[in-house]
Design an enzyme around this catalytic site. Structure first.
Site, short mmCIF file in Angstrom:
data_model
loop_
_atom_site.label_atom_id
_atom_site.label_comp_id
_atom_site.label_asym_id
_atom_site.label_seq_id
_atom_site.Cartn_x
_atom_site.Cartn_y
_atom_site.Cartn_z
N CYS A 104 -24.78 -17.77 -1.16
CA CYS A 104 -23.66 -16.97 -1.66
C CYS A 104 -24.21 -15.62 -2.07
O CYS A 104 -24.95 -15.52 -3.06
CB CYS A 104 -22.97 -17.64 -2.84
SG CYS A 104 -21.68 -16.59 -3.58
N MET A 317 -17.25 -11.84 1.17
CA MET A 317 -18.45 -12.58 0.76
C MET A 317 -19.66 -11.65 0.87
O MET A 317 -19.76 -10.85 1.79
CB MET A 317 -18.65 -13.80 1.65
CG MET A 317 -17.45 -14.74 1.69
SD MET A 317 -16.14 -14.19 2.80
CE MET A 317 -16.79 -14.71 4.38
#
Length: 394
Positions: A104, A317
């Site tokens: 992430c 993201m």
């Protein structure tokens, strides 16, 4: 009948970029969860509140979105040239699994501050005022991230005037450097795993579709918005409220995963929701972001919309931003062409919440493109710290 009391585990709830998650020190986890396996997965699912057939995460720390159903485990690095190992788990909302297949990028911004504030760095490394660089080993994918953490008065500085579209309030700027972010030694092979800058995917129910398949930051399948009937200015409701659109985009993701060698059969995609990502790109066009902020066409180089865990992301993201920066820097990719073509080291792209500027340095080695560095700015802060309570389910 008697019931065991809840576990009480030290934890920190943090925002990093446009995501948030529950952070743990490895040594604070129950012994059974200090190693990979079913016990760890069961614990993290229960922390988040998954699986939740109601899709709300009412009985856990998750927020029932891909951006908020996340857990992070930090430990002293197993590598002498790194400070910490950072392990990331994407917890499914309505299914009983944790996806460990990728990073992430947004929460990467919080790893540096967490490490600096949690005793993972020698005290002499922390300046009274200035910046400390935390060298992070991203354990999921074996890559290095340099997190430049601002320090004020000997403490991590969290407040500031850096604004990040997709986050309501300003905070201190954290600069991230992703070193050699192409996954050229892992699943899928080279940065462009097929050897092509543009491939044609045969997508069931869609037909032939041009795509750029890249392993940089996170495996990503880029397609042209116009080929899907979009213009690249779509916000979440236009995609997430359309079940047929979501099914089509998932079919594209599966076709890309097969071509990249990430899965061997379509049914494997159900247990690999975090990777690859699928995104659609378009030349710059004005639109109104989800906050109501107008985005002018001349303020961006291209528009990009990306899906995470089967839904259109509310912003972008961090790992996909690395993929965007890298693909934009290579002449001839769909991302590069949408941005106007040519060589470039940085792009500003439009996403549902606003804009983001990212940069990448690429070069050719023996005829193969590779990326040496990608850079972006994020912010992070502690939302709550103390202990998380969780019933023992393992």
């Amino acid at each position: 009948m008697p019931h065991a009391p809840q576990l009480r585990i030290p934890a920190t709830y943090m925002r990093g970029g446009t995501s948030k998650g529950v952070f743990f020190r490895l040594q604070d986890l129950p012994v059974e969860a200090q190693v990979p396996g079913p016990a760890r997965d069961a614990l993290l699912r229960r922390v988040i509140g998954s699986p939740d057939p109601y899709g709300k995460h009412t009985d856990g720390m998750g927020g029932a979105t891909s951006s908020t159903s996340k857990c992070v485990i930090i430990s002293t690095s197993s590598r002498p040239d790194h400070d910490v190992d950072y392990l990331y788990g994407q917890v499914s909302i309505d299914s009983a699994f944790v996806d460990w297949s990728g990073n992430c990028g947004n929460l990467s911004a919080a790893v540096g501050p967490f490490a600096a504030a949690s005793g993972f760095l020698p005290a002499e490394r922390i300046p009274q005022d200035g910046t400390v660089t935390v060298r992070v080993r991203q354990a999921n994918i074996g890559k290095t991230i340099l997190v430049h953490v601002p320090i004020s008065g000997g403490q991590v500085q969290e407040t500031g005037d850096f604004e990040l579209d997709g986050v309501a309030f300003p905070a201190a700027e954290i600069v991230l450097e992703f070193l050699d972010p192409a996954d050229d030694a892992g699943e899928g092979g080279a940065m462009f795993p097929t050897g092509n800058l543009v491939d044609t995917l045969d997508v069931p129910g869609v037909g032939p579709l041009r795509a750029t398949l890249i392993n940089a930051g996170i495996p990503t399948v880029f397609v042209n918005a116009v080929d899907l009937g979009y213009d690249g200015t779509e916000l979440q409701p236009a995609i997430n409220d359309d079940k047929a659109a979501l099914a089509k985009l998932e079919a594209i993701r599966i076709a890309g995963a097969l071509r990249m060698g990430l899965i061997q059969a379509p049914e494997e995609a159900a247990t690999r929701q975090h990777t690859p990502k699928v995104a659609f790109v378009a030349p710059p066009q004005a639109y109104v972001a989800s906050s109501g902020k107008p985005i002018a066409a001349d303020a961006i180089d291209l528009n990009v919309r990306a899906l995470s865990m089967g839904k259109l992301h509310h912003a972008m993201m961090g790992t996909a931003s690395v993929a965007i920066a890298t693909a934009a820097a290579v002449p001839g990719t769909l991302v590069n062409l949408a941005a106007g073509g040519g060589r470039r080291e940085a792009v500003r792209f439009g996403h549902p919440s606003g804009t983001l500027r990212v940069g990448a340095t690429v070069e050719q080695r023996d005829g193969q493109w590779t990326v040496t560095r990608a850079v972006m700015s994020r912010s992070a802060r502690v939302l709550m710290e103390g202990h998380v309570r969780v019933p023992r389910t393992f």
